[in-house]
Design an enzyme around this catalytic site. Structure first.
Site, PDB file in Angstrom:
ATOM      1  N   GLY A  39      45.463 -62.988  -2.309  1.00 13.68           N
ATOM      2  CA  GLY A  39      45.233 -64.206  -3.086  1.00 13.68           C
ATOM      3  C   GLY A  39      46.073 -64.165  -4.341  1.00 13.68           C
ATOM      4  O   GLY A  39      46.135 -63.143  -5.025  1.00 13.68           O
ATOM      5  N   GLY A  41      45.942 -67.067  -6.469  1.00 15.70           N
ATOM      6  CA  GLY A  41      45.445 -68.147  -7.320  1.00 15.70           C
ATOM      7  C   GLY A  41      45.133 -67.530  -8.676  1.00 15.70           C
ATOM      8  O   GLY A  41      45.613 -66.436  -9.004  1.00 15.70           O
ATOM      9  N   LEU A  42      44.306 -68.218  -9.455  1.00 15.87           N
ATOM     10  CA  LEU A  42      44.059 -67.688 -10.800  1.00 15.87           C
ATOM     11  C   LEU A  42      43.468 -66.287 -10.773  1.00 15.87           C
ATOM     12  O   LEU A  42      43.914 -65.399 -11.500  1.00 15.87           O
ATOM     13  CB  LEU A  42      43.153 -68.648 -11.573  1.00 15.87           C
ATOM     14  CG  LEU A  42      43.898 -69.853 -12.133  1.00 15.87           C
ATOM     15  CD1 LEU A  42      42.930 -70.835 -12.767  1.00 15.87           C
ATOM     16  CD2 LEU A  42      44.948 -69.414 -13.151  1.00 15.87           C
ATOM     17  N   GLY A  44      43.450 -63.966  -8.287  1.00 12.83           N
ATOM     18  CA  GLY A  44      44.325 -62.968  -7.669  1.00 12.83           C
ATOM     19  C   GLY A  44      45.563 -62.696  -8.503  1.00 12.83           C
ATOM     20  O   GLY A  44      45.948 -61.533  -8.714  1.00 12.83           O
ATOM     21  N   HIS A 265      30.257 -82.382  -5.831  1.00  9.21           N
ATOM     22  CA  HIS A 265      30.701 -82.901  -7.134  1.00  9.21           C
ATOM     23  C   HIS A 265      30.455 -84.409  -7.206  1.00  9.21           C
ATOM     24  O   HIS A 265      30.831 -85.143  -6.290  1.00  9.21           O
ATOM     25  CB  HIS A 265      32.192 -82.601  -7.293  1.00  9.21           C
ATOM     26  CG  HIS A 265      32.672 -82.719  -8.700  1.00  9.21           C
ATOM     27  ND1 HIS A 265      32.616 -83.884  -9.395  1.00  9.21           N
ATOM     28  CD2 HIS A 265      33.223 -81.807  -9.535  1.00  9.21           C
ATOM     29  CE1 HIS A 265      33.096 -83.687 -10.615  1.00  9.21           C
ATOM     30  NE2 HIS A 265      33.476 -82.432 -10.716  1.00  9.21           N
ATOM     31  N   SER A 283      38.120 -85.838 -12.291  1.00  7.68           N
ATOM     32  CA  SER A 283      37.538 -84.763 -13.106  1.00  7.68           C
ATOM     33  C   SER A 283      36.255 -85.165 -13.828  1.00  7.68           C
ATOM     34  O   SER A 283      36.100 -86.287 -14.315  1.00  7.68           O
ATOM     35  CB  SER A 283      38.553 -84.330 -14.151  1.00  7.68           C
ATOM     36  OG  SER A 283      37.933 -83.531 -15.106  1.00  7.68           O
ATOM     37  N   ARG A 329      26.188 -81.275 -12.491  1.00 13.79           N
ATOM     38  CA  ARG A 329      26.700 -81.926 -11.277  1.00 13.79           C
ATOM     39  C   ARG A 329      25.642 -82.161 -10.210  1.00 13.79           C
ATOM     40  O   ARG A 329      25.625 -83.199  -9.559  1.00 13.79           O
ATOM     41  CB  ARG A 329      27.815 -81.067 -10.686  1.00 13.79           C
ATOM     42  CG  ARG A 329      29.003 -81.059 -11.576  1.00 13.79           C
ATOM     43  CD  ARG A 329      30.049 -80.122 -11.106  1.00 13.79           C
ATOM     44  NE  ARG A 329      31.159 -80.202 -12.042  1.00 13.79           N
ATOM     45  CZ  ARG A 329      32.260 -79.475 -11.943  1.00 13.79           C
ATOM     46  NH1 ARG A 329      32.399 -78.602 -10.968  1.00 13.79           N
ATOM     47  NH2 ARG A 329      33.219 -79.621 -12.824  1.00 13.79           N
ATOM     48  N   HIS A 400      32.793 -79.585  -3.075  1.00 13.89           N
ATOM     49  CA  HIS A 400      33.802 -79.255  -4.083  1.00 13.89           C
ATOM     50  C   HIS A 400      33.947 -77.757  -4.345  1.00 13.89           C
ATOM     51  O   HIS A 400      35.045 -77.259  -4.557  1.00 13.89           O
ATOM     52  CB  HIS A 400      33.395 -79.962  -5.376  1.00 13.89           C
ATOM     53  CG  HIS A 400      34.254 -79.672  -6.547  1.00 13.89           C
ATOM     54  ND1 HIS A 400      35.565 -80.087  -6.630  1.00 13.89           N
ATOM     55  CD2 HIS A 400      34.019 -78.998  -7.703  1.00 13.89           C
ATOM     56  CE1 HIS A 400      36.085 -79.697  -7.784  1.00 13.89           C
ATOM     57  NE2 HIS A 400      35.176 -79.019  -8.445  1.00 13.89           N
ATOM     58  N   LEU A 440      37.172 -71.672 -13.607  1.00 15.03           N
ATOM     59  CA  LEU A 440      38.414 -71.100 -14.140  1.00 15.03           C
ATOM     60  C   LEU A 440      38.062 -69.932 -15.056  1.00 15.03           C
ATOM     61  O   LEU A 440      38.708 -68.882 -15.039  1.00 15.03           O
ATOM     62  CB  LEU A 440      39.196 -72.170 -14.901  1.00 15.03           C
ATOM     63  CG  LEU A 440      39.597 -73.413 -14.094  1.00 15.03           C
ATOM     64  CD1 LEU A 440      40.417 -74.364 -14.957  1.00 15.03           C
ATOM     65  CD2 LEU A 440      40.404 -73.035 -12.855  1.00 15.03           C
TER      66      LEU A 440
HETATM   67  C1  LIG Z   1      40.117 -80.719  -7.380  1.00 20.12           C
HETATM   68  C2  LIG Z   1      39.493 -79.565  -8.092  1.00 20.12           C
HETATM   69  C3  LIG Z   1      39.430 -79.556  -9.477  1.00 20.12           C
HETATM   70  C4  LIG Z   1      38.854 -78.475 -10.149  1.00 20.12           C
HETATM   71  N1  LIG Z   1      38.794 -78.499 -11.521  1.00 20.12           N
HETATM   72  C5  LIG Z   1      38.248 -77.445 -12.173  1.00 20.12           C
HETATM   73  C6  LIG Z   1      38.195 -77.433 -13.592  1.00 20.12           C
HETATM   74  O1  LIG Z   1      38.642 -78.356 -14.260  1.00 20.12           O
HETATM   75  N2  LIG Z   1      37.639 -76.358 -14.188  1.00 20.12           N
HETATM   76  C7  LIG Z   1      37.137 -75.299 -13.492  1.00 20.12           C
HETATM   77  O2  LIG Z   1      36.650 -74.349 -14.104  1.00 20.12           O
HETATM   78  N3  LIG Z   1      37.204 -75.294 -12.140  1.00 20.12           N
HETATM   79  C8  LIG Z   1      37.736 -76.328 -11.468  1.00 20.12           C
HETATM   80  N4  LIG Z   1      37.787 -76.313 -10.090  1.00 20.12           N
HETATM   81  C9  LIG Z   1      37.414 -75.088  -9.370  1.00 20.12           C
HETATM   82  C10 LIG Z   1      38.543 -74.079  -9.474  1.00 20.12           C
HETATM   83  O3  LIG Z   1      39.779 -74.727  -9.404  1.00 20.12           O
HETATM   84  C11 LIG Z   1      38.506 -73.024  -8.361  1.00 20.12           C
HETATM   85  O4  LIG Z   1      37.218 -72.513  -8.226  1.00 20.12           O
HETATM   86  C12 LIG Z   1      39.441 -71.880  -8.695  1.00 20.12           C
HETATM   87  O5  LIG Z   1      40.724 -72.346  -9.014  1.00 20.12           O
HETATM   88  C13 LIG Z   1      39.522 -70.875  -7.554  1.00 20.12           C
HETATM   89  O6  LIG Z   1      40.483 -69.896  -7.900  1.00 20.12           O
HETATM   90  P1  LIG Z   1      40.665 -68.615  -6.980  1.00 20.12           P
HETATM   91  O7  LIG Z   1      41.735 -67.814  -7.623  1.00 20.12           O
HETATM   92  O8  LIG Z   1      39.347 -67.972  -6.769  1.00 20.12           O
HETATM   93  O9  LIG Z   1      41.141 -69.189  -5.575  1.00 20.12           O
HETATM   94  P2  LIG Z   1      42.373 -70.123  -5.134  1.00 20.12           P
HETATM   95  O10 LIG Z   1      43.056 -70.782  -6.263  1.00 20.12           O
HETATM   96  O11 LIG Z   1      41.835 -70.988  -4.041  1.00 20.12           O
HETATM   97  O12 LIG Z   1      43.419 -69.126  -4.536  1.00 20.12           O
HETATM   98  C14 LIG Z   1      43.222 -68.517  -3.288  1.00 20.12           C
HETATM   99  C15 LIG Z   1      44.443 -67.677  -2.986  1.00 20.12           C
HETATM  100  O13 LIG Z   1      44.149 -66.867  -1.866  1.00 20.12           O
HETATM  101  C16 LIG Z   1      45.157 -66.993  -0.892  1.00 20.12           C
HETATM  102  N5  LIG Z   1      44.493 -66.781   0.392  1.00 20.12           N
HETATM  103  C17 LIG Z   1      43.311 -67.286   0.824  1.00 20.12           C
HETATM  104  N6  LIG Z   1      42.997 -66.796   2.033  1.00 20.12           N
HETATM  105  C18 LIG Z   1      43.988 -65.956   2.380  1.00 20.12           C
HETATM  106  C19 LIG Z   1      44.252 -65.160   3.505  1.00 20.12           C
HETATM  107  N7  LIG Z   1      43.403 -65.101   4.535  1.00 20.12           N
HETATM  108  N8  LIG Z   1      45.394 -64.440   3.522  1.00 20.12           N
HETATM  109  C20 LIG Z   1      46.281 -64.480   2.490  1.00 20.12           C
HETATM  110  N9  LIG Z   1      46.078 -65.222   1.386  1.00 20.12           N
HETATM  111  C21 LIG Z   1      44.943 -65.947   1.331  1.00 20.12           C
HETATM  112  C22 LIG Z   1      45.770 -68.358  -1.091  1.00 20.12           C
HETATM  113  O14 LIG Z   1      47.099 -68.377  -0.609  1.00 20.12           O
HETATM  114  C23 LIG Z   1      45.695 -68.453  -2.631  1.00 20.12           C
HETATM  115  O15 LIG Z   1      46.810 -67.807  -3.184  1.00 20.12           O
HETATM  116  C24 LIG Z   1      38.333 -77.394  -9.421  1.00 20.12           C
HETATM  117  C25 LIG Z   1      38.388 -77.409  -8.027  1.00 20.12           C
HETATM  118  C26 LIG Z   1      38.934 -78.496  -7.368  1.00 20.12           C
HETATM  119  C27 LIG Z   1      38.883 -78.523  -5.886  1.00 20.12           C
END
Ligand SMILES: Cc1cc2nc3c(=O)[nH]c(=O)nc-3n(C[C@H](O)[C@H](O)[C@H](O)COP(=O)(O)OP(=O)(O)OC[C@H]3O[C@@H](n4cnc5c(N)ncnc54)[C@H](O)[C@@H]3O)c2cc1C
Length: 636
Positions: A39, A41-42, A44, A265, A283, A329, A400, A440
């Site tokens: 992962g 994302g934020l 990872g 949401h 949002s 929510r 959501h 986040l």
């Molecule tokens: C539209 C929307 C708006 C949002 N707004 C807010 C906000 O304003 N404030 C807030 O606090 N939260 C908000 N959230 C929630 C927040 O964005 C998420 O909970 C958060 O970004 C998740 O981050 P993460 O790093 O856990 O996962 P993700 O950002 O989902 O990253 C997952 C990572 O894992 C990788 N991955 C997944 N499975 C596999 C696999 N099997 N093999 C290899 N790689 C894999 C993907 O490639 C990606 O890099 C929002 C959510 C949505 C849907």
């Protein structure tokens, strides 16, 4: 089995105590350890960058073609922190209280307190990286309100907070890639976790371009693979978000915590056609200034502008005078459903409520509203064709966020030693309902500030045998992965993966969505195994497994959703109380609010996989509330 490893002592000292007692790895020895982070994302990217900076060999995997495409980029509204820049009475203790209460007393107090403490460091870290948070005229960082709180603690970068934070984390990650401590593996999807002598020692991946199945060994595996709201098919999540990583780890022994706790949401753009495959969030920050209302009259046909003030029902403001439009929510979503079920919904299918900015535009001026929310109004305009500066937005609840996920202890380690889980993928600190802007905060707390302590502590205190991919466990796991992929391609039936997913999602929305009943959940539990059976006999995948094949990718992920969905329904059926986003129609107060049953359900449900076709085993982590007294939530 469930040892949460919560440090002893007063809650405000627990994390410091834990950190000071942790073992360290000598800088010269760090490069001898390898860490897999799945992962980018934020959560990872933050973990991989920080562990790389510490000197470990990090291998970071993502199925995306760049970390910048992780679903975190979609986060719009903001990130919470108890900085009290506004001098409006905020504090670490208040953020802690709000989060425990907001989660309807189903989160672990020790974790939530630590989250509130760390929140203040996150903002400093991100500002130092150059994240362009909104500022006031005098230069101070600006903040706004989110639901369920009475202070303004949400930091934001217009409606693009996730994107800006992700760019910060990505830069930190790339710095380590350039320094040679982090190796990125893009378009590489984890399909299994490899366990050697009871410990997580590697993963099996599929190269999404060539179809190659590969093994990777390491001393530790960190999953930061996001949430599973796409089990509902229609959700606000990126289309590719899925549950495969956590589900395959679950099947290898990681317990799954509170899988039925999902967040619906309240402010999404309503569904406009049954062929739609994606829902879009508006949002929560919009509820700072937008006023939610529906017509008082059932079956109203007049346009919003023609309905006079005295014929409008600003139901959140009247039912919850203290919090008004900024109730949490779960409360806002349930109320929207209720007024629509009464026949007072607006829009083509009556599945919508208004979010009206007329008063805010009058009070603040059009330009100020445009500055604050412009990009959200643009998104709305592009999708609906309507100009929300002149007519009210229409919104409706949608899946959501998932509070459930892999169970982790205070160190964020799952029940498989050496397998850590961060961000939305773990069962998290949000209990039965997450407050806005707290995901986040949690993802970055896990990635920048917790895993970089707890992972090294594990390495320093564990005797790890040298293991590489020639070990029999890798060969066996790889063979299983291949077999599953080949089995999917070999079905050669008639139904597309999407058609199974759509049917599953609809069933989950109807029976395990905003309102859940004993009868509905039993119905879903009867149908899901049938659908799964049909999937494995009637699935149609075009193309082969040795090439870029998105249908195969989808089908593989859906095969896991079909198993996870059953566990979600089982968990929801078992928890006969209502709490947070989990609303059991049999359990409500006389005013219709969620009615908890603390005597019987003050625990985290952690489910253990017992094999295909076997009922999972339930383990319970009791929850005690020493610092935030248990009470019936009220936002009135
Ligand atoms: C539209 C929307 C708006 C949002 N707004 C807010 C906000 O304003 N404030 C807030 O606090 N939260 C908000 N959230 C929630 C927040 O964005 C998420 O909970 C958060 O970004 C998740 O981050 P993460 O790093 O856990 O996962 P993700 O950002 O989902 O990253 C997952 C990572 O894992 C990788 N991955 C997944 N499975 C596999 C696999 N099997 N093999 C290899 N790689 C894999 C993907 O490639 C990606 O890099 C929002 C959510 C949505 C849907």
């Amino acid at each position: 089995m469930l040892e949460a490893r919560i440090p002893s002592g007063p809650i405000e000292q627990q994390w410091d105590k834990c950190r000071s007692e942790m073992k360290l790895v000598n800088p010269a020895n760090r490069r001898k350890h390898s860490i897999i982070v799945v992962g980018a994302g934020l959560a990872g990217a933050a973990a991989a960058a920080t562990l790389g900076q510490q000197g470990y060999h990090v291998h970071c995997f993502s199925y995306h073609d760049t970390p910048r495409r992780a679903h975190s980029i979609a986060a719009q509204g903001g990130i919470n922190a108890a900085k009290n820049y506004r001098n409006d009475g905020d504090s670490i203790v208040r953020l802690f209280h709000d989060t425990v209460k907001g989660g309807d007393f189903r989160a672990r107090e020790a974790n939530v307190y630590r989250l509130a403490q760390i929140s203040v460091n996150i903002i400093d870290q991100c500002v130092a990286q150059g994240v362009p948070f909104a500022r006031e005229y005098g230069g101070l960082l600006d903040t706004r309100s989110f639901g369920g709180v009475q202070v303004q603690r949400t930091f934001y970068a217009r409606g693009q907070t996730g994107q800006q934070l992700l760019l910060g984390a990505y830069q930190a990650l790339e710095e380590q890639v350039a320094a040679g401590t982090v190796t990125m593996h893009i378009r590489s999807e984890l399909l299994d976790v490899v366990i050697v002598n009871g410990r997580a020692r590697g993963i099996v991946t599929r190269d999404l371009v060539t179809g190659h199945i590969d093994c990777h060994a390491a001393d530790v595996v960190v999953l930061a693979t996001g949430g599973y709201s796409n089990v509902f098919y229609l959700s606000t999540n990126a289309k590719a978000s899925n549950c495969t990583a956590i589900w395959r780890a679950h099947r290898r022994g990681a317990l799954c915590g509170n899988p039925c706790f999902t967040q619906i949401h309240p402010t999404c753009i309503p569904l406009s056609s049954e062929h739609q495959s994606k829902l879009t969030l508006m949002s929560e920050s919009l509820r700072n200034d937008g006023r939610v209302w529906v017509p008082k009259k059932k079956g109203e046909t007049r346009a919003a502008k023609d309905i006079p003030e005295n014929e409008r029902d600003y139901y959140l403001e009247s039912r919850y005078p203290s919090f008004g439009n900024l109730v949490p929510r779960d409360v806002a979503s349930r109320n929207a459903k209720e007024v629509c079920d009464e026949g007072r919904g607006v829009g083509p299918h009556g599945q919508g409520v208004y979010l009206d900015f007329a008063e805010a535009i009058h009070r603040l001026g059009l330009e100020t509203v445009r500055e604050k929310y412009g990009n959200l109004f643009d998104i709305y305009q592009r999708i609906t064709g309507e100009d929300a500066y002149t007519v009210p937005m229409r919104i409706y609840p949608a899946p959501h966020y998932t509070m459930g996920g892999l169970w982790v202890d205070y160190h964020l380690m799952s029940t498989i030693p050496g397998l850590f889980v961060g961000g939305e993928a773990n069962f998290s600190d949000h209990g039965a309902n997450r407050l806005g802007a707290s995901a986040l905060m949690q993802g970055l707390a896990d990635g920048y500030f917790i895993l970089p302590y707890t992972v090294p502590d594990y390495l320093a205190s564990t005797a790890l045998d040298p293991v590489d991919v020639s070990h029999a466990a890798f060969t066996a796991t790889k063979a299983e992965v291949k077999e599953r992929i080949e089995a999917l391609v070999a079905v050669k039936g008639k139904r597309s993966p999407d058609s199974f997913h759509r049917e599953l999602g609809k069933m989950m929305w109807d029976h395990c969505g905003m309102a859940r009943s004993d009868a509905g959940l039993r119905k879903a539990l009867a149908r899901i195994p049938e659908l799964r059976e049909e999937f494995w006999h009637n699935l149609r995948i075009v193309g082969g497994d040795d090439e870029l094949n998105q249908t195969l990718e989808k089908a593989n992920r859906i095969s896991d959703f079909l198993e996870l969905a059953e566990l979600m329904c089982r968990d929801a059926l078992d928890r006969t109380e209502s709490c947070g986003g989990h609303f059991r129609v049999e359990s409500h107060t006389p005013e219709g609010e969620a009615q908890r049953d603390d005597a019987h359900f003050s625990y985290t449900a952690a489910w253990e996989w017992q094999g295909s076709g076997q009922a999972p085993a339930l383990h319970k982590e009791p929850l005690t509330f020493e610092y935030v007294p248990l009470s019936q939530r009220s936002y009135k």
